[in-house]
Every structure is written in structure tokens, then in C-alpha cells.
Design a protein around this motif. Structure first.
Motif, PDB file in Angstrom:
ATOM      1  N   ASP A 113       0.820  -1.216   0.000  1.00  0.00           N
ATOM      2  CA  ASP A 113       0.000   0.000   0.000  1.00  0.00           C
ATOM      3  C   ASP A 113       0.852   1.265   0.000  1.00  0.00           C
ATOM      4  OD1 ASP A 113       0.947  -0.441   2.571  1.00  0.00           O
ATOM      5  OD2 ASP A 113      -0.910   0.183   3.559  1.00  0.00           O
ATOM      6  N   ARG A 114       2.178   1.097  -0.077  1.00  0.00           N
ATOM      7  CA  ARG A 114       3.103   2.232  -0.087  1.00  0.00           C
ATOM      8  C   ARG A 114       2.805   3.153  -1.258  1.00  0.00           C
ATOM      9  NH1 ARG A 114       8.354  -0.074   0.171  1.00  0.00           N
ATOM     10  NH2 ARG A 114       8.309   0.385   2.366  1.00  0.00           N
ATOM     11  N   LYS A 115       2.853   4.446  -0.979  1.00  0.00           N
ATOM     12  CA  LYS A 115       2.653   5.461  -2.023  1.00  0.00           C
ATOM     13  C   LYS A 115       3.943   5.588  -2.831  1.00  0.00           C
ATOM     14  CE  LYS A 115      -1.383   6.726  -0.323  1.00  0.00           C
ATOM     15  NZ  LYS A 115      -1.975   5.505   0.133  1.00  0.00           N
ATOM     16  N   GLN A 121       3.194   9.651 -12.083  1.00  0.00           N
ATOM     17  CA  GLN A 121       1.860   9.732 -11.474  1.00  0.00           C
ATOM     18  C   GLN A 121       1.855   9.081 -10.091  1.00  0.00           C
ATOM     19  OE1 GLN A 121      -0.746  11.376 -12.982  1.00  0.00           O
ATOM     20  NE2 GLN A 121       0.885  11.907 -14.417  1.00  0.00           N
ATOM     21  N   PRO A 122       1.191   9.700  -9.098  1.00  0.00           N
ATOM     22  CA  PRO A 122       1.099   9.073  -7.782  1.00  0.00           C
ATOM     23  C   PRO A 122       0.179   7.857  -7.822  1.00  0.00           C
ATOM     24  CG  PRO A 122      -0.149  11.116  -7.810  1.00  0.00           C
ATOM     25  CD  PRO A 122       0.539  11.009  -9.146  1.00  0.00           C
ATOM     26  N   THR A 123       0.577   6.797  -7.151  1.00  0.00           N
ATOM     27  CA  THR A 123      -0.207   5.559  -7.099  1.00  0.00           C
ATOM     28  C   THR A 123       0.300   4.741  -5.921  1.00  0.00           C
ATOM     29  OG1 THR A 123      -0.985   3.665  -8.400  1.00  0.00           O
ATOM     30  CG2 THR A 123       1.321   4.348  -8.745  1.00  0.00           C
ATOM     31  N   GLU A 155       9.926   0.610 -13.116  1.00  0.00           N
ATOM     32  CA  GLU A 155      10.579   1.499 -12.157  1.00  0.00           C
ATOM     33  C   GLU A 155       9.523   2.308 -11.438  1.00  0.00           C
ATOM     34  OE1 GLU A 155      13.772   3.929 -13.553  1.00  0.00           O
ATOM     35  OE2 GLU A 155      14.615   2.291 -14.738  1.00  0.00           O
ATOM     36  N   VAL A 156       9.726   2.465 -10.130  1.00  0.00           N
ATOM     37  CA  VAL A 156       8.877   3.335  -9.322  1.00  0.00           C
ATOM     38  C   VAL A 156       9.793   4.222  -8.490  1.00  0.00           C
ATOM     39  CG1 VAL A 156       6.946   1.718  -9.179  1.00  0.00           C
ATOM     40  CG2 VAL A 156       8.695   1.699  -7.402  1.00  0.00           C
ATOM     41  N   VAL A 157       9.242   5.322  -8.010  1.00  0.00           N
ATOM     42  CA  VAL A 157       9.975   6.224  -7.130  1.00  0.00           C
ATOM     43  C   VAL A 157       9.266   6.222  -5.788  1.00  0.00           C
ATOM     44  CG1 VAL A 157      10.728   8.602  -6.751  1.00  0.00           C
ATOM     45  CG2 VAL A 157      10.714   7.656  -9.070  1.00  0.00           C
ATOM     46  N   PHE A 158       9.999   5.858  -4.731  1.00  0.00           N
ATOM     47  CA  PHE A 158       9.443   5.896  -3.382  1.00  0.00           C
ATOM     48  C   PHE A 158       9.471   7.339  -2.909  1.00  0.00           C
ATOM     49  CE2 PHE A 158      11.268   1.390  -2.592  1.00  0.00           C
ATOM     50  CZ  PHE A 158      10.202   0.822  -3.273  1.00  0.00           C
ATOM     51  N   THR A 159       8.320   7.848  -2.532  1.00  0.00           N
ATOM     52  CA  THR A 159       8.223   9.255  -2.162  1.00  0.00           C
ATOM     53  C   THR A 159       7.735   9.471  -0.742  1.00  0.00           C
ATOM     54  OG1 THR A 159       5.988   9.341  -3.057  1.00  0.00           O
ATOM     55  CG2 THR A 159       7.787   9.979  -4.532  1.00  0.00           C
ATOM     56  N   GLY A 160       7.347   8.420  -0.062  1.00  0.00           N
ATOM     57  CA  GLY A 160       6.721   8.560   1.255  1.00  0.00           C
ATOM     58  C   GLY A 160       7.697   8.711   2.399  1.00  0.00           C
ATOM     59  N   LYS A 161       7.139   8.614   3.591  1.00  0.00           N
ATOM     60  CA  LYS A 161       7.924   8.721   4.815  1.00  0.00           C
ATOM     61  C   LYS A 161       8.383   7.339   5.252  1.00  0.00           C
ATOM     62  CE  LYS A 161       5.546  12.767   6.615  1.00  0.00           C
ATOM     63  NZ  LYS A 161       4.779  13.312   7.745  1.00  0.00           N
ATOM     64  N   SER A 162       9.495   7.307   5.974  1.00  0.00           N
ATOM     65  CA  SER A 162       9.957   6.081   6.616  1.00  0.00           C
ATOM     66  C   SER A 162       9.289   5.988   7.983  1.00  0.00           C
ATOM     67  CB  SER A 162      11.477   6.114   6.780  1.00  0.00           C
ATOM     68  OG  SER A 162      11.881   5.047   7.618  1.00  0.00           O
ATOM     69  N   TYR A 163       8.830   4.796   8.312  1.00  0.00           N
ATOM     70  CA  TYR A 163       8.186   4.572   9.605  1.00  0.00           C
ATOM     71  C   TYR A 163       9.055   3.717  10.529  1.00  0.00           C
ATOM     72  CZ  TYR A 163       4.148   6.741   7.557  1.00  0.00           C
ATOM     73  OH  TYR A 163       3.312   7.661   6.975  1.00  0.00           O
ATOM     74  N   ARG A 164      10.363   3.727  10.281  1.00  0.00           N
ATOM     75  CA  ARG A 164      11.275   2.947  11.114  1.00  0.00           C
ATOM     76  C   ARG A 164      11.237   3.470  12.551  1.00  0.00           C
ATOM     77  NH1 ARG A 164      17.642   2.157   9.909  1.00  0.00           N
ATOM     78  NH2 ARG A 164      16.785   1.526   7.915  1.00  0.00           N
ATOM     79  N   GLY A 165      10.940   2.575  13.473  1.00  0.00           N
ATOM     80  CA  GLY A 165      10.932   2.932  14.886  1.00  0.00           C
ATOM     81  C   GLY A 165       9.658   3.597  15.366  1.00  0.00           C
ATOM     82  N   THR A 174       9.545   9.830   9.184  1.00  0.00           N
ATOM     83  CA  THR A 174      10.571  10.712   8.649  1.00  0.00           C
ATOM     84  C   THR A 174      10.503  10.794   7.136  1.00  0.00           C
ATOM     85  OG1 THR A 174      11.998   9.997  10.463  1.00  0.00           O
ATOM     86  CG2 THR A 174      13.043  11.203   8.683  1.00  0.00           C
ATOM     87  N   ALA A 175      10.360  12.009   6.622  1.00  0.00           N
ATOM     88  CA  ALA A 175      10.394  12.207   5.172  1.00  0.00           C
ATOM     89  C   ALA A 175      11.841  12.144   4.703  1.00  0.00           C
ATOM     90  CB  ALA A 175       9.791  13.564   4.814  1.00  0.00           C
ATOM     91  N   GLY A 176      12.019  11.889   3.439  1.00  0.00           N
ATOM     92  CA  GLY A 176      13.365  11.837   2.871  1.00  0.00           C
ATOM     93  C   GLY A 176      13.311  12.080   1.371  1.00  0.00           C
ATOM     94  N   ALA A 177      14.471  12.079   0.777  1.00  0.00           N
ATOM     95  CA  ALA A 177      14.562  12.299  -0.664  1.00  0.00           C
ATOM     96  C   ALA A 177      13.877  11.172  -1.415  1.00  0.00           C
ATOM     97  CB  ALA A 177      16.028  12.382  -1.081  1.00  0.00           C
TER      98      ALA A 177
END
Length: 178
Positions: A113-115, A121-123, A155-165, A174-177
Motif C-alpha cells: 500500500d506504499r505510495k 503519477q502518484p499511485t 521502475e517506481v519512485v518511493f516518495t513517502g515517509k519512513s516509519y522505522r521505529g 521521517t520524510a526523505g529524498a
């Protein structure tokens, strides 16, 4: 007696006690192991590591994996490295770490379900995978059963936040590049 050891930690389903072994293994071209690059044994004292004379603190398996990746860079410079990990290591912060360190990896996805962005296009990753053209890549035999194997690539680009921890309340999302 195993249970008499005083440095056991909770392992598995947290009902058992033992040790947690981490190994970064180097295979040959046929996938057979040549040997370990890094090994760590987690005990109540921390991680007894081939990377340190003193026990290292254990934060999580993802940080431990990043330490293993840095060790492979140091020990195997100038080589093409591909880190193969199972779904427990599907973490955006780890993907970003690999990207920042110019490392390649194959990680089986856990978070469908990761964005993501696909072709600008966002999906979600699940939508991309469900529309992916698959080609028959042969058969795999496991435990006496034959399975057809299909392979697809995009190919996809991960654009979301990390939920580590986040679940253990150690870190905020945490957002990231991308």
C-alpha cells in the motif's frame, strides 16, 4: 544447559530465549556461499560483532543491516554488490541508505500500500504490480511441487515517509529524498 546461560535474549515470537545471529554472506555466481563478510551475535551485552572488539548496541535489524552494508563496501571495494533481503527489510530509510551509498538491492516488498510515483503519477505499489506485464521465466521445484515462475520489471519512485521505529515510539515518521 542452554536455558542456564545468563546472556540470552527474547527471540522469535518473544516466548523463547536464545541468541540472534546476523550474517552478511557472500555467494559465488551460482549462489553458493563463499563465506561471511560480517557476523554479529546479539546477546544481553549487545551485538558481539566481527566489526568491533567491544559489543555494539543493538537498535534494530535495519540499522544492523546498514552496518553490514558498510562493511561489504569496505571489504569488497570496486565490486558490484547486490544486497538480497526478505520482506522484514522493506523500509524506506534502508532503501534511501542504499541509494545514498550507491548500493543495489533486491528486497521482497511487504508494504504494497506504499505510495509511489510510477511514470510521474502518484499511485500505490500494489496498483503498479497488478498492471505489470509478466513473462514466463521457467519453473521452480520446491518440496516436490512444480511452480511456474513469472517475472516483470518496471521502475517506481518511493516518495513517502519512513516509519522505522514509529511502532515502538522511538522515532517519528521521517520524510526523505525520493
Amino acid at each position: 544447559q542452554h536455558q542456564a546461560k545468563e546472556d540470552l535474549i527474547q527471540v522469535g515470537n518473544e516466548r523463547g530465549y536464545g541468541y540472534d545471529l546476523y550474517t552478511a554472506l557472500v555467494p559465488n555466481e551460482q549462489g553458493m556461499p563463499l563465506g561471511p563478510v560480517v557476523q554479529e551475535l546479539r546477546t544481553t551485552q549487545g551485538c558481539l560483532s566481527s566489526e568491533s572488539e567491544q559489543p555494539l548496541p543493538f537498535v534494530d535489524h535495519l540499522g544492523q543491516t546498514e552496518r553490514g552494508i558498510r562493511a561489504t563496501q569496505r571489504i569488497l571495494p570496486g565490486r558490484s554488490r547486490v544486497h538480497v533481503m526478505d520482506r522484514e527489510f522493506d523500509d524506506l530509510q534502508l532503501h534511501r541508505f542504499n541509494r545514498e551509498h550507491d548500493e543495489r538491492s533486491i528486497i521482497r516488498c511487504q508494504h504494497l500500500d506504499r505510495k509511489v510515483e510510477h511514470r510521474g503519477q502518484p499511485t500505490t505499489l500494489e496498483r503498479v504490480v497488478s498492471k505489470l506485464a509478466l513473462a514466463n521465466a521457467g519453473q521452480v521445484i520446491r518440496e516436490g511441487k512444480t511452480y511456474d515462475m513469472f517475472v516483470g520489471e518496471t521502475e517506481v519512485v518511493f516518495t513517502g515517509k519512513s516509519y522505522r521505529g514509529v511502532a515502538r515510539k522511538r522515532n517519528p515518521a521521517t520524510a526523505g529524498a525520493p
